[in-house]
Scaffold this motif. Structure first.
Motif, PDB file in Angstrom:
ATOM      1  N   ILE A 117       0.827  -1.204   0.000  1.00  0.00           N
ATOM      2  CA  ILE A 117       0.000   0.000   0.000  1.00  0.00           C
ATOM      3  C   ILE A 117       0.865   1.259   0.000  1.00  0.00           C
ATOM      4  CG2 ILE A 117      -0.384   0.363   2.489  1.00  0.00           C
ATOM      5  CD1 ILE A 117      -3.130   0.423  -0.174  1.00  0.00           C
ATOM      6  N   CYS A 118       2.006   1.207   0.651  1.00  0.00           N
ATOM      7  CA  CYS A 118       2.929   2.352   0.621  1.00  0.00           C
ATOM      8  C   CYS A 118       3.482   2.559  -0.781  1.00  0.00           C
ATOM      9  CB  CYS A 118       4.059   2.158   1.637  1.00  0.00           C
ATOM     10  SG  CYS A 118       3.535   2.420   3.337  1.00  0.00           S
ATOM     11  N   ALA A 119       3.778   1.478  -1.473  1.00  0.00           N
ATOM     12  CA  ALA A 119       4.256   1.593  -2.859  1.00  0.00           C
ATOM     13  C   ALA A 119       3.174   2.221  -3.733  1.00  0.00           C
ATOM     14  CB  ALA A 119       4.663   0.220  -3.392  1.00  0.00           C
ATOM     15  N   GLU A 120       1.900   1.833  -3.495  1.00  0.00           N
ATOM     16  CA  GLU A 120       0.786   2.417  -4.247  1.00  0.00           C
ATOM     17  C   GLU A 120       0.688   3.922  -3.991  1.00  0.00           C
ATOM     18  OE1 GLU A 120      -4.082   2.118  -4.407  1.00  0.00           O
ATOM     19  OE2 GLU A 120      -2.975   0.385  -3.652  1.00  0.00           O
ATOM     20  N   ALA A 121       1.040   4.340  -2.782  1.00  0.00           N
ATOM     21  CA  ALA A 121       1.007   5.763  -2.420  1.00  0.00           C
ATOM     22  C   ALA A 121       2.273   6.493  -2.859  1.00  0.00           C
ATOM     23  CB  ALA A 121       0.815   5.917  -0.908  1.00  0.00           C
ATOM     24  N   GLY A 122       3.252   5.750  -3.363  1.00  0.00           N
ATOM     25  CA  GLY A 122       4.492   6.374  -3.812  1.00  0.00           C
ATOM     26  C   GLY A 122       5.475   6.662  -2.697  1.00  0.00           C
TER      27      GLY A 122
END
Length: 171
Positions: free
Chosen positions: A24-29
């Motif tokens: 989810i952090c990767a999705e948020a950049g």
């Protein structure tokens, strides 16, 4: 921080929690950097986010103005489902509902934070809708009115609420 009852829940499940956080952090950049883990009686996980925001877009939980509308970006009921699971009464078909909402990136919140007519923001977590609404209203020197019929609720959580299954800090 990851607090994990290693004698009760396998560390492999903790690995899944961390994998979900990374996803989810990767999705948020953003990237997870560092952290701390401890052995405790009940599982706890949380992230602290650091970043930069334009000062005009900074929203606090005590800056609401008279006439503002409370807008929820997700339905409530996650705490009820999580409590039902902790008490081993959650039905198997309801097992992944809370996790689905907890791992969904709040993209609406990001967009709302950029709007100048949005004066205050908060999350609805451990203290529930009422606790966070009271905090926001008192901090802003206001009162609030909630129309129960308009509050979005996870349908499956209603079954457990009817059995008086609530997170411990709400009783």
């Amino acid at each position: 921080i990851l607090g994990w009852p290693v004698e009760k829940i396998s560390p492999e499940i903790a690995t899944k929690v961390l994998d979900g956080a990374r996803k989810i952090c990767a999705e948020a950049g953003i990237v997870i950097a560092g952290g701390h883990s401890i052995d405790i009686p009940e599982p706890v996980f949380g992230l602290s986010v650091n970043g930069l925001v334009k000062s005009g877009n900074l929203k606090k939980n005590n800056t609401a103005k008279e006439g503002d509308i409370l807008c929820l970006t997700k339905p409530i009921g996650v705490g009820i489902l999580a409590t039902a699971e902790k008490r081993s009464i959650l039905k198997p078909e309801h097992k992944n509902i809370a996790a689905g909402f907890m791992t969904k990136l709040n993209k609406a919140g990001i967009s709302l934070g950029e709007l100048p007519f949005v004066h205050a923001m908060t999350d609805i977590t451990g203290f529930g809708l009422l606790g966070h609404t009271i905090e926001m209203a008192q901090g802003s020197g206001l009162s609030a009115e909630i129309n129960y019929a308009d509050v979005p609720v996870i349908p499956e959580s209603k079954e457990y609420a009817a059995q008086f299954i609530y997170p411990d800090n709400t009783m």
